[in-house]
Design a protein around this motif. Sequence first.
Motif, short mmCIF file in Angstrom:
data_model
loop_
_atom_site.label_atom_id
_atom_site.label_comp_id
_atom_site.label_asym_id
_atom_site.label_seq_id
_atom_site.Cartn_x
_atom_site.Cartn_y
_atom_site.Cartn_z
N LYS A 154 0.80 -1.25 -0.13
CA LYS A 154 0.00 0.19 -0.12
C LYS A 154 0.93 1.21 0.09
N LEU A 155 1.71 1.10 -0.98
CA LEU A 155 2.78 2.44 -1.12
C LEU A 155 2.10 3.67 -1.88
N CYS A 156 2.52 4.78 -1.32
CA CYS A 156 1.60 6.00 -2.23
C CYS A 156 2.47 6.09 -3.34
N ASN A 157 1.64 5.97 -4.51
CA ASN A 157 2.37 6.14 -5.77
C ASN A 157 2.81 7.68 -6.05
N TYR A 158 2.06 8.58 -5.70
CA TYR A 158 2.39 9.81 -5.74
C TYR A 158 3.75 10.28 -5.06
N PHE A 159 3.98 9.97 -3.75
CA PHE A 159 5.18 10.09 -3.22
C PHE A 159 6.50 9.56 -3.73
N TYR A 160 6.31 8.27 -4.29
CA TYR A 160 7.57 7.51 -4.85
C TYR A 160 7.70 7.89 -6.28
N LEU A 161 6.67 7.93 -7.13
CA LEU A 161 6.89 8.09 -8.35
C LEU A 161 6.89 9.46 -8.94
N LYS A 162 6.35 10.35 -8.07
CA LYS A 162 6.34 11.87 -8.69
C LYS A 162 7.10 12.85 -7.69
N GLY A 163 7.42 12.09 -6.62
CA GLY A 163 8.20 12.93 -5.76
C GLY A 163 7.70 13.70 -4.35
N GLU A 164 6.17 13.85 -4.55
CA GLU A 164 5.38 14.46 -3.26
C GLU A 164 4.03 14.13 -3.33
N CYS A 165 3.37 14.04 -2.48
CA CYS A 165 2.00 13.76 -2.35
C CYS A 165 1.31 14.70 -2.15
N PRO A 166 -0.02 14.96 -2.79
CA PRO A 166 -0.81 16.03 -2.77
C PRO A 166 -1.90 16.15 -1.81
N ILE A 167 -2.09 14.68 -1.24
CA ILE A 167 -3.22 14.40 -0.42
C ILE A 167 -2.76 14.70 1.16
N GLU A 168 -3.60 15.53 1.88
CA GLU A 168 -3.36 15.80 3.02
C GLU A 168 -3.47 14.68 3.95
N ASP A 169 -4.50 13.91 3.61
CA ASP A 169 -4.88 12.71 4.79
C ASP A 169 -4.63 11.44 3.94
N CYS A 170 -3.65 11.39 3.23
CA CYS A 170 -3.04 10.03 2.46
C CYS A 170 -2.99 9.08 3.46
N ARG A 171 -3.48 7.73 3.21
CA ARG A 171 -3.48 6.72 4.26
C ARG A 171 -2.51 5.81 3.44
N HIS A 172 -1.80 5.95 2.56
CA HIS A 172 -0.72 5.11 1.92
C HIS A 172 0.48 5.39 2.70
N ASP A 173 1.59 4.52 2.35
CA ASP A 173 2.93 4.56 3.10
C ASP A 173 3.77 5.42 2.48
N HIS A 174 4.43 6.17 3.17
CA HIS A 174 5.32 7.22 2.67
C HIS A 174 6.77 6.86 3.17
N SER A 175 6.91 5.81 4.24
CA SER A 175 8.03 5.82 4.99
C SER A 175 9.11 4.74 4.45
N ARG A 176 8.55 3.89 3.62
CA ARG A 176 9.77 2.74 3.32
C ARG A 176 10.79 3.33 2.26
N LYS A 177 11.71 2.71 2.27
CA LYS A 177 12.68 3.12 1.22
C LYS A 177 12.94 1.73 0.18
N LEU A 178 12.89 2.24 -1.03
CA LEU A 178 12.44 1.56 -1.97
C LEU A 178 13.85 1.10 -2.59
N THR A 179 14.15 -0.10 -3.13
CA THR A 179 15.43 -0.81 -3.71
C THR A 179 14.90 -0.24 -5.38
N LYS A 180 15.95 -0.25 -6.11
CA LYS A 180 15.60 -0.04 -7.54
C LYS A 180 14.75 -1.11 -8.25
N SER A 181 14.92 -2.45 -7.67
CA SER A 181 13.77 -3.33 -8.43
C SER A 181 12.55 -2.97 -7.78
#
Length: 219
Positions: free
Chosen positions: A126-153
């Motif tokens: 349940k990762l936030c696509n906005y945060f990881y793919l676009k660099g920032e999340c525009p949703i204030e009460d987003c319930r997806h995960d923003h804390s995980r560090k992803l590998t290249k794969s």
Amino acid sequence: MKAMKPSYRVAKFTHIFRETNIVSASASQETNARSSLTPSPVQHATSLSKTSANTTMTSNSPALSTSSRKMPKSEEFQPVVRSIRSKASSSSPPKIVERNKYGQRVDRFDIKTISKDDLARMKKLKLCNYFYLKGECPIEDCRHDHSRKLTKSEYHTLMVVARMTPCRYKFECDDPDCMYGHRCPHSEPGKRECVWGSTCRFDAAAHGVDTIIVKVTKI
């Protein structure tokens, strides 16, 4: 001549001869003409002493003050140096949208290169696509995960998962940073069906899309 002078007698006849020279008429006229002219006044030159001369110069000349002089500033003589950057170094390459010969947008990825287990595991995170793919999340009460560090794969797997959601603009999308899908990732070129059948989230036109890229649109 001096030795012979005593042997001669000198006689003067003052009552017959004049002792003064006779002035010629031209010389007499010139003398009278000069005497008839008005004599020029005598000019008395007044000598100025060094003190008076210096005093006159000081009184007539403006006083020069060192404080009134405008000294040039050092900045006025400094050359203006402008840093010029080349277009190649300052401008980033333009973003592009890849299309096939029909003008349809083509997403460059192959879902078969990712295992089903990796896809299933990524969906469960349940990762936030906005945060990881676009660099920032525009949703204030987003319930997806923003804390995980992803590998290249993991980043590549998340990008494919995001492509499973259809883009509302479909083939006409011109956003080079769009993270959604523009064709069914489970459909093969030339085939109108996929493993999901009629329950597929993509419409019929998004299946069997030609994936050969022949042109790009620069944005």
